[in-house]
Motif scaffolding. Structure first.
Motif, mmCIF file in Angstrom:
data_model
loop_
_atom_site.group_PDB
_atom_site.id
_atom_site.type_symbol
_atom_site.label_atom_id
_atom_site.label_comp_id
_atom_site.label_asym_id
_atom_site.label_seq_id
_atom_site.Cartn_x
_atom_site.Cartn_y
_atom_site.Cartn_z
ATOM 1 N N SER A 44 1.961 3.828 4.770
ATOM 2 C CA SER A 44 0.978 4.504 3.932
ATOM 3 C C SER A 44 0.485 3.716 2.729
ATOM 4 O O SER A 44 -0.268 4.255 1.921
ATOM 5 C CB SER A 44 1.591 5.825 3.424
ATOM 6 O OG SER A 44 2.845 5.580 2.787
ATOM 7 N N SER A 45 0.873 2.443 2.599
ATOM 8 C CA SER A 45 0.494 1.721 1.384
ATOM 9 C C SER A 45 -0.134 0.374 1.730
ATOM 10 O O SER A 45 -0.664 0.191 2.820
ATOM 11 C CB SER A 45 1.716 1.554 0.481
ATOM 12 O OG SER A 45 1.355 1.088 -0.803
ATOM 13 N N SER A 46 -0.039 -0.581 0.791
ATOM 14 C CA SER A 46 -0.794 -1.830 0.922
ATOM 15 C C SER A 46 -0.390 -2.663 2.131
ATOM 16 O O SER A 46 -1.187 -3.433 2.651
ATOM 17 C CB SER A 46 -0.626 -2.667 -0.350
ATOM 18 O OG SER A 46 0.736 -3.007 -0.553
ATOM 19 N N SER A 97 6.101 -0.424 1.184
ATOM 20 C CA SER A 97 6.106 -1.784 0.608
ATOM 21 C C SER A 97 6.383 -1.751 -0.888
ATOM 22 O O SER A 97 5.967 -2.640 -1.631
ATOM 23 C CB SER A 97 4.768 -2.498 0.878
ATOM 24 O OG SER A 97 4.621 -2.773 2.252
ATOM 25 N N ASN A 98 7.113 -0.736 -1.319
ATOM 26 C CA ASN A 98 7.387 -0.512 -2.738
ATOM 27 C C ASN A 98 8.796 -0.990 -3.057
ATOM 28 O O ASN A 98 9.778 -0.414 -2.576
ATOM 29 C CB ASN A 98 7.246 0.978 -3.063
ATOM 30 C CG ASN A 98 7.395 1.274 -4.542
ATOM 31 O OD1 ASN A 98 7.966 0.480 -5.299
ATOM 32 N ND2 ASN A 98 6.887 2.415 -4.962
ATOM 33 N N PRO A 99 8.948 -2.040 -3.866
ATOM 34 C CA PRO A 99 10.283 -2.536 -4.201
ATOM 35 C C PRO A 99 11.188 -1.478 -4.814
ATOM 36 O O PRO A 99 12.416 -1.561 -4.687
ATOM 37 C CB PRO A 99 9.994 -3.669 -5.204
ATOM 38 C CG PRO A 99 8.607 -4.116 -4.872
ATOM 39 C CD PRO A 99 7.876 -2.867 -4.462
ATOM 40 N N SER A 121 8.140 -4.279 6.400
ATOM 41 C CA SER A 121 7.127 -3.944 5.389
ATOM 42 C C SER A 121 6.918 -5.169 4.503
ATOM 43 O O SER A 121 7.150 -6.297 4.928
ATOM 44 C CB SER A 121 7.544 -2.705 4.591
ATOM 45 O OG SER A 121 8.702 -2.966 3.834
ATOM 46 N N GLY A 122 6.483 -4.981 3.265
ATOM 47 C CA GLY A 122 6.150 -6.104 2.400
ATOM 48 C C GLY A 122 7.358 -6.932 1.981
ATOM 49 O O GLY A 122 8.472 -6.415 1.847
#
Length: 403
Positions: A44-46, A97-99, A121-122
């Protein structure tokens, strides 16, 4: 005599299948208690654009491996389906992708029974999430992440990567830019947690190799016009524009804005562009002429086998990119580590992984193999190549230089 006759008939059948091009008998399916693997993805993110390509591939490949479809790697595993003959079960968590979310999501997967983790993910999220690998002493692998810091201290003892890291891709880029005769570079990126460290690493590496950073421009993620940044880059008169974006909408904005401004700078990019086919469709012919460091050779037999397996599962009209090949390779490495260790114990898997050498990979150039002896990144120089876009997609290898 009866057994001998049956064996002879079976041998003749196998020979006839090979001679006539018939499919061999399907290997037995995996049975028994599942081997549970937790997956950190971005829905849902970058990073969702590339993470969901990886997720789709992982699901297709796990289903195939559970059926015993091991392709060119069958001999390496004695034909055993799944992992140790047991079916693989995937559990998923969205870390966006959220640390700040990655470690908590990884712990949740372990609590749900995951015995190993795959990060797709990221890279910035993976760097934070890998602390759980150390805390829980479980085997972790990040097949598509390219940030070099993932396998560097701290908390690197239980995590491995597959795709060539940014440093290695940068080496290919450096050599290609030198062959092209460029000296001054205009850098373009966007303000995401994944892109910023990549930009920093590319600027550092290229300037250390003698290139001049004529301009470094960062666009806010989600912006719909890159004209101000591109005009400042053009004013600095670089020899080449280097795209270091990771967020697909930003990349599309860059190339559309470039076309509107009728700029004539040569354009190069990182493998983020070849990883995200959404970019190709949305950018259209504005992406033609772009030169990109990539990781797959479309004529390589092992790559063709993996591609055909993937497209049979998701549809023949779908794109196949390096992410898909790296996910297959990561799954093969995970299976190999468990079966060499004969255990899902994290420390035993790590020890087994650190002994792997010369394993054939789907990604990379012809004949490319990996070795993890003494390191947690198995990538070598033959893991990369350079491609040129034409007709809105990667169309050919760059004739001037290949690693």
């Amino acid at each position: 005599m009866k057994n001998l006759l049956l064996g002879t008939v079976g041998m003749v059948g196998t020979l006839l299948s090979g001679c006539l091009g018939l499919a061999p008998a399907m290997a037995a399916e995996a049975t028994g208690e599942p081997v549970v693997i937790g997956v950190l993805e971005d829905r849902s993110s970058s990073g969702a654009f590339y993470s969901q390509e990886s997720s789709k591939a992982l699901k297709a490949f796990v289903a195939a491996v559970n059926r015993g479809e091991l392709l060119y790697a069958a001999e390496q595993f004695g034909g055993r389906p799944g992992i140790m003959g047991r079916p693989i079960k995937l559990l998923f968590e969205d870390d966006q992708s959220n640390p700040n979310l990655s470690a908590a999501k990884a712990r949740r997967l372990v609590e749900q029974g995951a015995r190993m983790l795959i990060f797709i993910s990221g890279s910035a999220a993976t760097i934070q999430g890998k602390v759980v690998c150390t805390e829980e002493k479980i085997f972790c692998i990040a097949p598509t992440n390219v940030n070099d810091k993932i396998v560097q201290p701290p908390n690197n003892q239980f995590i491995f990567t597959v795709a060539p890291p940014a440093e290695l891709q940068a080496e290919t880029l450096v050599n290609g830019l030198k062959r092209a005769g460029y000296g001054k570079i205009g850098f373009f990126s966007e303000s995401t947690a994944t892109s910023k460290p990549l930009l920093d690493s590319y600027v550092k590496r290229l300037t250390e190799d003698g290139f001049k950073a004529a301009s470094v421009e960062i666009m806010e993620a989600g912006a719909r016009d890159a004209s101000p940044q591109l005009l400042r880059i053009a004013e600095a008169k670089p020899d080449v524009l280097l795209d270091v974006t990771a967020h697909a909408p930003s990349t599309v904005t860059l190339y559309r804005s470039y076309n509107r401004l009728n700029l004539e700078l040569p354009r190069w990019a990182t493998s983020s562009v070849t990883a995200q086919p959404q970019i190709w469709a949305q950018a259209g012919d504005s992406i033609d002429g772009l030169i990109v460091v990539d990781m797959i050779d479309p004529t390589k037999p092992s790559l063709v086998a993996v591609r055909d397996l993937y497209l049979a599962a998701v549809g023949k009209d779908q794109p196949f990119v390096w992410l898909h090949a790296a996910v297959w390779d990561g799954l093969m490495m995970t299976k190999l580590a468990v079966e060499k260790a004969n255990s899902v114990d994290g420390a035993a898997m790590v020890a087994a992984m650190e002994q792997i050498a010369d394993f054939p990979m789907a990604h990379g150039q012809q004949g490319y193999t990996v070795s993890y002896k003494g390191k947690h990144s198995g990538a070598g120089s033959k893991s990369t190549n350079i491609v040129v876009f034409k007709g809105g997609k990667p169309a050919k290898l760059w004739e001037t230089y290949q690693p």
